[in-house]
Scaffold this active site. Structure first.
Site, PDB file in Angstrom:
ATOM      1  N   HIS A 149      20.897 -27.363  18.382  1.00  0.00           N
ATOM      2  CA  HIS A 149      20.158 -26.761  17.268  1.00  0.00           C
ATOM      3  C   HIS A 149      19.387 -27.791  16.450  1.00  0.00           C
ATOM      4  O   HIS A 149      19.261 -27.636  15.228  1.00  0.00           O
ATOM      5  CB  HIS A 149      21.122 -25.997  16.357  1.00  0.00           C
ATOM      6  CG  HIS A 149      21.769 -24.821  17.004  1.00  0.00           C
ATOM      7  ND1 HIS A 149      21.049 -23.765  17.515  1.00  0.00           N
ATOM      8  CD2 HIS A 149      23.077 -24.529  17.251  1.00  0.00           C
ATOM      9  CE1 HIS A 149      21.888 -22.870  18.026  1.00  0.00           C
ATOM     10  NE2 HIS A 149      23.113 -23.316  17.889  1.00  0.00           N
ATOM     11  N   GLU A 178      31.999 -17.900  21.625  1.00  0.00           N
ATOM     12  CA  GLU A 178      31.068 -17.385  20.625  1.00  0.00           C
ATOM     13  C   GLU A 178      30.433 -16.066  21.034  1.00  0.00           C
ATOM     14  O   GLU A 178      29.326 -15.746  20.609  1.00  0.00           O
ATOM     15  CB  GLU A 178      29.994 -18.438  20.328  1.00  0.00           C
ATOM     16  CG  GLU A 178      29.387 -19.082  21.558  1.00  0.00           C
ATOM     17  CD  GLU A 178      28.501 -20.275  21.238  1.00  0.00           C
ATOM     18  OE1 GLU A 178      28.127 -20.452  20.060  1.00  0.00           O
ATOM     19  OE2 GLU A 178      28.164 -21.023  22.170  1.00  0.00           O
ATOM     20  N   ASP A 209      27.942 -17.079  15.565  1.00  0.00           N
ATOM     21  CA  ASP A 209      27.412 -16.478  16.789  1.00  0.00           C
ATOM     22  C   ASP A 209      28.333 -15.376  17.304  1.00  0.00           C
ATOM     23  O   ASP A 209      27.861 -14.381  17.882  1.00  0.00           O
ATOM     24  CB  ASP A 209      27.228 -17.549  17.865  1.00  0.00           C
ATOM     25  CG  ASP A 209      25.959 -18.362  17.651  1.00  0.00           C
ATOM     26  OD1 ASP A 209      25.081 -17.898  16.904  1.00  0.00           O
ATOM     27  OD2 ASP A 209      25.841 -19.452  18.224  1.00  0.00           O
TER      28      ASP A 209
END
Length: 379
Positions: free
Chosen positions: A55, A159, A185
């Site tokens: 990310h 997740e 998530d």
């Protein structure tokens, strides 16, 4: 990762996980691209940090420099890779473990292990002598492979609903050290975005804890920086690794806290010594009058209050009175009333329409019916 006397690497985080001491606390690096973040993590008291290559736009070179600096000062460096193909590169460059996202099956977990472990546990390629984990000393390949297989952490993320359905099989994969629950998530996958306290999330943690205990694996948790009480509860039940938040979030939070504190102090002094002139121009004060006609949701009103007060103070408002009227006359009603003073009408309106107070209104929703009036003082 400090070498053993025998020359084999020793992962301090892995040792802590196994020790039974308090859970390890980790910082996520997404913004800072220089080695100073390692020293900041150490000074703040973090046990580990992980560079988030999934990310962020951090390069492999920046990531490795941060990892090497972290190792040198005793903060265990991990890397969250974007995909399995990055695993060997970050481990060769100095990471002491990898966090692998999107693990929805035992097969995916096995692929991560194969990329992170040398034979016979995996298929990682022998890199030769240039291994920072051994301080670049030449080490026989068999000894190097054994030492790194023993010391490297392989952490797989849970997740999604699909991962939960396979969590027992994932936890049973040899070579996996930790299941790391990505709460945000996971909530998104369940269709309950942001609802960190939802019963389904609680059940997910229960299932992951049970899978870890049954297979001798560690549990890690992330995405709970706004809910430290949940993280503490999970730590009490056996979670061994807590991701505390990102460098971006800590910088923003610290700056916002400092700014709000300063604004509150300025407002406090202005209340004691009202300022009526700026640059020789007289200012006409304004008053915000808020009357609660009906309250249908006390919890929503309480949540509104947590956000509204700081937003109003930050906008320059001063609370003069609040509560039920001491007495009412004619058509007056005994309703909760709040009186707030501003230095100008424009300031009062800007505060009401600003993002801070609008967020408070969103939290209130339909929890109350109110009469809000902003009037300018007589000249």
């Amino acid at each position: 990762m400090q070498p053993h006397p025998a020359g084999l690497p020793r992962n301090a985080l892995k040792h802590r996980l196994a020790s039974g001491d308090a859970p390890a606390l980790s910082l996520t690096v997404r913004m800072v691209r220089s080695i100073e973040i390692a020293g900041l993590a150490k000074a703040a008291g973090f046990d580990a940090l992980y560079v988030d290559m999934e990310h962020s736009s951090l390069s492999l070179e920046s990531t490795m420099q941060i990892c090497l600096a972290s190792t040198a000062i005793g903060v265990t460096p991990l890397v969250r890779v974007a995909n399995v193909s990055q695993i060997a590169s970050v481990l060769d460059g100095g990471a002491e473990g990898v966090i692998v996202p999107h693990i929805d099956s035992a097969q995916a977990a096995s692929e991560a292990v194969r990329a992170a472990r040398f034979a016979p546990l995996g298929e990682r390629s022998i890199p030769g002598a240039l291994m920072p984990q051994f301080n670049y000393r030449p080490v026989p390949s068999s000894r190097m492979a054994q030492g790194l297989n023993d010391s490297t952490l392989v952490i797989v993320m849970i997740e999604s609903d699909a991962a939960l359905a396979e969590v027992d099989a994932i936890a049973a994969v040899p070579g996996v050290d930790m299941l790391f629950v990505g709460t945000n998530d996971l909530c998104a996958s369940m269709g309950i975005v942001g609802q960190l306290e939802h019963p389904r999330v609680r059940d997910a943690y229960d299932r992951c804890l049970a899978a870890c205990k049954a297979n001798g694996k560690y549990l890690g948790v992330g995405g709970l920086n706004s809910k430290p009480e949940i993280a503490a509860e999970l730590a009490g039940r056996g979670a061994r690794f807590i991701s505390m938040g990102t460098d971006i979030a800590f910088l923003l939070s610290g700056a916002a806290t400092k700014i709000n504190t300063q604004r509150e102090e300025i407002a406090r002094l202005e209340t004691r010594t009202p300022k009526t002139e700026i640059s020789g121009q007289k200012m006409t004060k304004a008053y915000w009058i808020n009357t609660y006609r009906e309250i249908s949701d006390d919890a929503a009103v309480a949540e509104y209050g947590k956000l509204a007060g700081p937003a109003i103070v930050a906008g320059g408002g001063r609370f003069l009175a609040r509560g039920l009227p001491g007495e009412v006359y004619e058509a007056g009603l005994r309703q909760r009333t709040i009186l707030i003073e501003f230095d100008s009408l424009a300031q009062a309106i800007a505060t009401h329409d600003g993002p801070g107070y609008q967020a408070a209104l969103k939290a209130l929703g339909s929890g109350a019916v109110r009469d809000i009036r902003i009037i300018e003082a007589a000249a």
